[in-house]
Design a protein around this motif. Structure first.
Motif, PDB file in Angstrom:
ATOM      1  N   SER A   1      -2.087  12.656 -49.165  1.00 15.36           N
ATOM      2  CA  SER A   1      -3.129  13.002 -50.088  1.00 15.36           C
ATOM      3  C   SER A   1      -3.637  11.715 -50.673  1.00 15.36           C
ATOM      4  O   SER A   1      -4.963  11.538 -50.683  1.00 15.36           O
ATOM      5  CB  SER A   1      -2.567  13.969 -51.514  1.00 15.36           C
ATOM      6  OG  SER A   1      -2.070  15.269 -50.924  1.00 15.36           O
TER       7      SER A   1
ATOM      8  N   VAL B   1      -3.326  17.540 -50.454  1.00 16.70           N
ATOM      9  CA  VAL B   1      -2.716  18.250 -49.470  1.00 16.70           C
ATOM     10  C   VAL B   1      -1.130  18.699 -49.769  1.00 16.70           C
ATOM     11  O   VAL B   1      -0.575  18.082 -50.392  1.00 16.70           O
ATOM     12  CB  VAL B   1      -2.285  17.085 -48.231  1.00 16.70           C
ATOM     13  CG1 VAL B   1      -1.694  17.792 -47.006  1.00 16.70           C
ATOM     14  CG2 VAL B   1      -3.733  16.578 -48.002  1.00 16.70           C
TER      15      VAL B   1
ATOM     16  N   ASN C   1      -6.564  25.267 -41.721  1.00 20.63           N
ATOM     17  CA  ASN C   1      -5.887  24.662 -42.996  1.00 20.63           C
ATOM     18  C   ASN C   1      -4.775  23.853 -42.818  1.00 20.63           C
ATOM     19  O   ASN C   1      -4.337  23.173 -43.726  1.00 20.63           O
ATOM     20  CB  ASN C   1      -5.560  26.013 -43.784  1.00 20.63           C
ATOM     21  CG  ASN C   1      -6.708  26.753 -44.410  1.00 20.63           C
ATOM     22  OD1 ASN C   1      -7.085  27.664 -43.577  1.00 20.63           O
ATOM     23  ND2 ASN C   1      -7.151  26.578 -45.642  1.00 20.63           N
TER      24      ASN C   1
ATOM     25  N   LEU D   1      -3.650  20.185 -41.745  1.00 22.53           N
ATOM     26  CA  LEU D   1      -4.256  19.011 -41.628  1.00 22.53           C
ATOM     27  C   LEU D   1      -3.690  18.497 -40.271  1.00 22.53           C
ATOM     28  O   LEU D   1      -2.393  18.299 -40.097  1.00 22.53           O
ATOM     29  CB  LEU D   1      -3.975  18.042 -42.659  1.00 22.53           C
ATOM     30  CG  LEU D   1      -4.367  16.485 -42.371  1.00 22.53           C
ATOM     31  CD1 LEU D   1      -5.887  16.684 -42.487  1.00 22.53           C
ATOM     32  CD2 LEU D   1      -4.045  15.721 -43.479  1.00 22.53           C
TER      33      LEU D   1
ATOM     34  N   HIS E   1      -7.558  14.852 -37.239  1.00 20.18           N
ATOM     35  CA  HIS E   1      -8.576  14.892 -38.456  1.00 20.18           C
ATOM     36  C   HIS E   1      -8.154  13.587 -39.360  1.00 20.18           C
ATOM     37  O   HIS E   1      -9.295  13.058 -39.739  1.00 20.18           O
ATOM     38  CB  HIS E   1      -8.343  16.143 -38.926  1.00 20.18           C
ATOM     39  CG  HIS E   1      -9.540  16.386 -40.119  1.00 20.18           C
ATOM     40  ND1 HIS E   1      -9.854  17.492 -40.551  1.00 20.18           N
ATOM     41  CD2 HIS E   1     -10.756  15.680 -40.550  1.00 20.18           C
ATOM     42  CE1 HIS E   1     -10.788  17.688 -41.341  1.00 20.18           C
ATOM     43  NE2 HIS E   1     -11.173  16.316 -41.346  1.00 20.18           N
TER      44      HIS E   1
ATOM     45  N   CYS F   1     -14.564  21.013 -43.706  1.00 18.32           N
ATOM     46  CA  CYS F   1     -13.230  20.908 -44.132  1.00 18.32           C
ATOM     47  C   CYS F   1     -12.890  22.008 -44.883  1.00 18.32           C
ATOM     48  O   CYS F   1     -13.774  22.756 -45.511  1.00 18.32           O
ATOM     49  CB  CYS F   1     -13.099  19.597 -45.423  1.00 18.32           C
ATOM     50  SG  CYS F   1     -13.021  18.082 -44.677  1.00 18.32           S
ATOM     51  N   ALA F   2     -11.592  22.474 -44.791  1.00 16.73           N
ATOM     52  CA  ALA F   2     -10.886  23.584 -45.455  1.00 16.73           C
ATOM     53  C   ALA F   2     -10.965  23.228 -46.949  1.00 16.73           C
ATOM     54  O   ALA F   2     -10.725  21.998 -47.357  1.00 16.73           O
ATOM     55  CB  ALA F   2      -9.582  24.024 -45.111  1.00 16.73           C
TER      56      ALA F   2
ATOM     57  N   ASP G   1      -8.575  23.867 -48.921  1.00 18.87           N
ATOM     58  CA  ASP G   1      -7.252  23.326 -49.322  1.00 18.87           C
ATOM     59  C   ASP G   1      -6.524  23.096 -47.973  1.00 18.87           C
ATOM     60  O   ASP G   1      -6.527  23.669 -46.935  1.00 18.87           O
ATOM     61  CB  ASP G   1      -6.288  24.620 -49.732  1.00 18.87           C
ATOM     62  CG  ASP G   1      -6.695  24.870 -51.309  1.00 18.87           C
ATOM     63  OD1 ASP G   1      -6.986  23.985 -52.085  1.00 18.87           O
ATOM     64  OD2 ASP G   1      -7.119  26.158 -51.228  1.00 18.87           O
ATOM     65  N   PHE G   2      -5.997  21.694 -47.854  1.00 17.21           N
ATOM     66  CA  PHE G   2      -5.153  21.431 -46.472  1.00 17.21           C
ATOM     67  C   PHE G   2      -3.804  21.594 -46.925  1.00 17.21           C
ATOM     68  O   PHE G   2      -3.057  21.429 -48.192  1.00 17.21           O
ATOM     69  CB  PHE G   2      -5.487  20.221 -46.112  1.00 17.21           C
ATOM     70  CG  PHE G   2      -6.855  20.047 -45.266  1.00 17.21           C
ATOM     71  CD1 PHE G   2      -6.679  20.296 -43.954  1.00 17.21           C
ATOM     72  CD2 PHE G   2      -8.203  19.584 -46.020  1.00 17.21           C
ATOM     73  CE1 PHE G   2      -8.063  20.317 -43.201  1.00 17.21           C
ATOM     74  CE2 PHE G   2      -9.106  19.450 -45.301  1.00 17.21           C
ATOM     75  CZ  PHE G   2      -8.906  19.933 -43.818  1.00 17.21           C
TER      76      PHE G   2
END
Length: 257
Positions: free
Chosen positions: A13, A20, A33, A35, A39, A52-53, A55-56
């Motif tokens: 994160s 994350v 979703n 990660l 990426h 980007c989602a 939430d990852f």
């Protein structure tokens, strides 16, 4: 401690610039979703915002390769060793969380060299560099073609250093306070860098992967994948005498217009 999934998610994160959450595998999540290492790699080094989602989630089993973790915190052996025919300054005082990079690239794994202690280089192996990252700064610079300060006089591209002390002491490490442990940490990426694409700057402990002005996203992506590859995340607890402020510095994307 460094194997804790929550702490690992906090580390990612801090580098990724977005929250994350650990993924425990108990519920189905779309692939978008989770990660991916690719990426994460591109986002950190060129600051491109892909779709980007909201939430990852971090699947530690596919992101990290704990078999190659290494504890340098009590390193006492100062014997000289080389990687890619360059002096390898081992990160004394740090713990390496290894990333799952074996078999990831189409050109094979020669860039990593064989695992285990050795003092010598092997053919095809790339030198080691360290990369401090501040994704907010990298995004702003890459978008606006911001003219960097006096230290960034070598050109546009990705800067890293073979000197772990430069990455740490000159405040290029990312820092964060862990909710899991209550402690403060510094974090740095440990990379291999392609010697055929690297420029050694006038200040020799700065290395540059050039990215030319006007390069497309596809070109930048190709350069990053072929030239600089993080293979570990280094983490170090900050004691009371060290600063824990956020970083911003040369060892990321720097642009001279």
């Amino acid at each position: 401690m460094y194997m804790d999934s929550n702490l690992k998610a906090e580390v990612i994160s801090s580098l990724f610039g977005q929250n994350v959450t650990p993924y425990d595998g108990t519920r189905f999540l779309p692939a978008a979703n989770i990660l991916s290492l690719d990426h994460f790699h591109l986002h950190n080094l060129i600051g491109k915002q892909h779709a980007c989602a909201a939430d990852f989630f971090l699947d530690a089993a596919t992101f990290f390769d704990s078999a190659y973790d290494h504890d340098f915190t009590a390193l006492s052996d100062l014997a000289e060793c080389k990687r890619g025919d360059e002096l390898y300054q081992r990160p004394k005082g740090w713990y390496r969380m290894a990333l799952k990079v074996k078999g990831r690239y189409p050109d094979g794994d020669a860039w990593l060299g064989p695992n285990g202690w050795r003092s010598h280089s092997v053919p095809g192996e790339w030198p080691v560099s360290y990369h401090g990252t501040s994704i907010d700064g990298a995004n702003g610079i890459i978008r606006s073609h911001y003219k960097a300060g006096g230290r960034a006089m070598y050109g546009r591209g990705i800067y890293s250093t073979p000197d772990i002390h430069v990455a740490e002491i000159e405040d290029y490490a990312k820092t964060f306070i862990s909710k899991t442990t209550g402690k403060s940490y510094k974090v740095i990426l440990q990379n291999r860098i392609n010697p055929t694409q690297r420029v050694i700057c006038q200040r020799s402990n700065y290395w540059l992967i050039p990215v030319h002005q006007g390069a497309s996203t596809a070109e930048e992506t190709q350069i990053v994948r072929s030239a600089i590859r993080p293979y570990g995340i280094l983490i170090k607890e900050i004691n009371g005498n060290e600063s824990s402020g956020n970083d911003a510095g040369l060892l990321g994307i720097c642009v001279i217009s």
